[in-house]
Design a protein around this motif. Structure first.
Motif, PDB file in Angstrom:
ATOM      1  N   SER A 102       0.860  -1.261  -0.051  1.00 31.04           N
ATOM      2  CA  SER A 102      -0.029   0.072   0.174  1.00 31.04           C
ATOM      3  C   SER A 102       0.954   1.147  -0.144  1.00 31.04           C
ATOM      4  O   SER A 102       0.583   2.175  -0.660  1.00 31.04           O
ATOM      5  N   ALA A 103       2.120   1.251   0.946  1.00 31.82           N
ATOM      6  CA  ALA A 103       2.902   2.279   0.856  1.00 31.82           C
ATOM      7  C   ALA A 103       3.603   2.596  -0.296  1.00 31.82           C
ATOM      8  O   ALA A 103       3.814   3.812  -0.956  1.00 31.82           O
ATOM      9  N   LEU A 104       3.849   1.626  -1.254  1.00 27.81           N
ATOM     10  CA  LEU A 104       4.341   1.797  -2.214  1.00 27.81           C
ATOM     11  C   LEU A 104       3.589   2.369  -3.549  1.00 27.81           C
ATOM     12  O   LEU A 104       3.947   3.268  -4.412  1.00 27.81           O
ATOM     13  N   ALA A 105       2.303   1.914  -3.342  1.00 28.33           N
ATOM     14  CA  ALA A 105       1.303   2.467  -4.260  1.00 28.33           C
ATOM     15  C   ALA A 105       1.097   3.898  -4.018  1.00 28.33           C
ATOM     16  O   ALA A 105       0.585   4.804  -4.872  1.00 28.33           O
ATOM     17  N   LEU A 106       1.412   4.353  -2.690  1.00 29.13           N
ATOM     18  CA  LEU A 106       1.079   5.599  -2.503  1.00 29.13           C
ATOM     19  C   LEU A 106       2.360   6.429  -2.863  1.00 29.13           C
ATOM     20  O   LEU A 106       2.684   7.692  -2.581  1.00 29.13           O
ATOM     21  N   GLY A 107       3.516   6.035  -3.339  1.00 29.05           N
ATOM     22  CA  GLY A 107       4.336   6.652  -3.704  1.00 29.05           C
ATOM     23  C   GLY A 107       5.853   6.728  -2.769  1.00 29.05           C
ATOM     24  O   GLY A 107       6.733   7.472  -2.862  1.00 29.05           O
ATOM     25  N   ILE A 108       5.677   5.875  -1.856  1.00 27.53           N
ATOM     26  CA  ILE A 108       6.747   5.673  -0.826  1.00 27.53           C
ATOM     27  C   ILE A 108       7.775   4.912  -1.288  1.00 27.53           C
ATOM     28  O   ILE A 108       7.290   3.823  -1.600  1.00 27.53           O
TER      29      ILE A 108
END
Length: 253
Positions: free
Chosen positions: A219-225
Motif C-alpha cells: 500500500s505504501a509503495l502504491a502511495l509513492g513511498i
C-alpha cells in the motif's frame, strides 16, 4: 501530545488506548516523539441474533482489542463457550483477562498467521464467528470458508476518522523535525495521505516509515513511498514496534 525530549524524530499514530505502553517505553528511553491518533473507535450495539450466533459457534475469532472490549461491555462472558482465537497476543491477553480461558494465537500475528493454526485446518461444517469492526479484511473468512466452514461476522465496534486539520498538523510535524512515521494499519496509512492532501503528499513520501506487514508495504509503495524508506516491524505489537524504532533511530545517529 509531545514527549519531554527536545528532538522529535518520530510520529506515532496508533489509536488512542492502544499506544499507552509504546509511549511510556519511548518516554523511559528519552526518545522524542509526537503522538497523533487519526482514528477512534465507537461501540456498535450487538443484536439478539449476534448473541445467538456467538452462543452456537464452534469457534470464535477476535481480530483486535477493540473487538474484545466493545463486546465485553455488552455481553455476559459466561455465554461464550466455544474455543477462542485471537489474531494477536495483545488481543489474546485482553480475552484471557475477561474470560479466564485459553486463547489460541499465532506466532505470525496477522490474519495469514491465524489461518496456519493447526486447530483451524479441519473446520468443514463448523460454525465460526469473527468478532471485528467495520470494513475489516476478508482473508480470515475467505480462508475458513474455503475449508468448508460457515463464517459469520459480529461487529462490536466501528472505526471513525478523527476530525483533524491535516494541513495544520502537517506543518507542525515538519516544524518539529519528524523524520519517521509509525503506522500500524492500512487504514491509518491511507488516512494520513487523505488528511494532508496533495499539497503535502511529497513530504509524507520523503519520510521514513515503520509499517507492520507486507500488505502495508504494498500500500505504501502504491502511495509513492519508495521501498528504501520502509522498515517492516515483525508485527504490530509493542515489543516489535520498539525493536523497529530502535533500529531506525540508530540510523539517525
Amino acid at each position: 501530545m509531545t514527549s519531554a525530549a527536545a528532538a522529535i524524530p518520530l510520529l506515532i499514530t496508533r489509536p488512542a488506548g492502544k499506544a499507552d505502553y509504546l509511549l511510556a517505553a519511548l518516554d523511559e528511553a528519552g526518545t522524542g516523539y509526537l503522538y497523533q491518533p487519526l482514528i477512534t473507535t465507537a461501540q456498535v450495539t450487538i443484536s439478539p441474533h449476534d448473541v445467538q450466533q456467538l452462543q452456537q459457534a464452534d469457534a470464535i475469532v477476535f481480530v483486535s482489542v477493540s473487538a474484545v472490549s466493545c463486546l465485553q461491555q455488552q455481553l455476559d462472558g459466561a455465554l461464550l463457550k466455544a474455543p477462542l482465537y485471537a489474531v494477536g497476543q495483545t488481543t489474546a491477553s485482553a480475552l484471557q483477562r475477561w474470560l479466564g480461558r485459553e486463547v489460541s494465537v499465532p506466532d505470525d500475528q496477522r490474519s495469514e498467521g491465524l489461518l496456519t493454526l493447526p486447530k483451524l485446518q479441519q473446520v468443514a461444517g463448523k460454525q465460526i464467528v469473527v468478532v471485528r469492526g467495520n470494513a475489516g479484511r476478508e482473508l480470515i473468512k475467505q480462508g475458513l470458508t474455503a475449508r468448508g466452514a460457515s463464517v459469520r461476522y459480529v461487529q462490536s465496534y466501528k472505526r471513525l476518522p478523527l476530525p483533524l486539520d491535516g494541513a495544520l498538523l502537517c506543518q507542525q510535524w515538519q516544524l518539529a523535525g519528524i523524520r519517521c512515521i509509525v503506522a500500524t494499519s492500512n487504514e491509518i496509512l491511507q488516512q494520513l495521505f487523505t488528511l494532508v492532501g496533495p499539497e503535502h503528499m511529497h513530504w509524507l513520501q520523503s519520510c521514513d516509515w515503520i509499517l507492520v506487514s507486507p500488505r502495508m508495504r504494498d500500500s505504501a509503495l502504491a502511495l509513492g513511498i519508495s521501498d528504501d524508506k520502509i522498515r517492516l516491524a515483525e508485527n504490530a505489537n509493542d515489543s516489535a514496534l520498539l525493536a523497529a524504532i530502535s533500529q531506525q533511530l540508530r540510523e539517525y545517529q
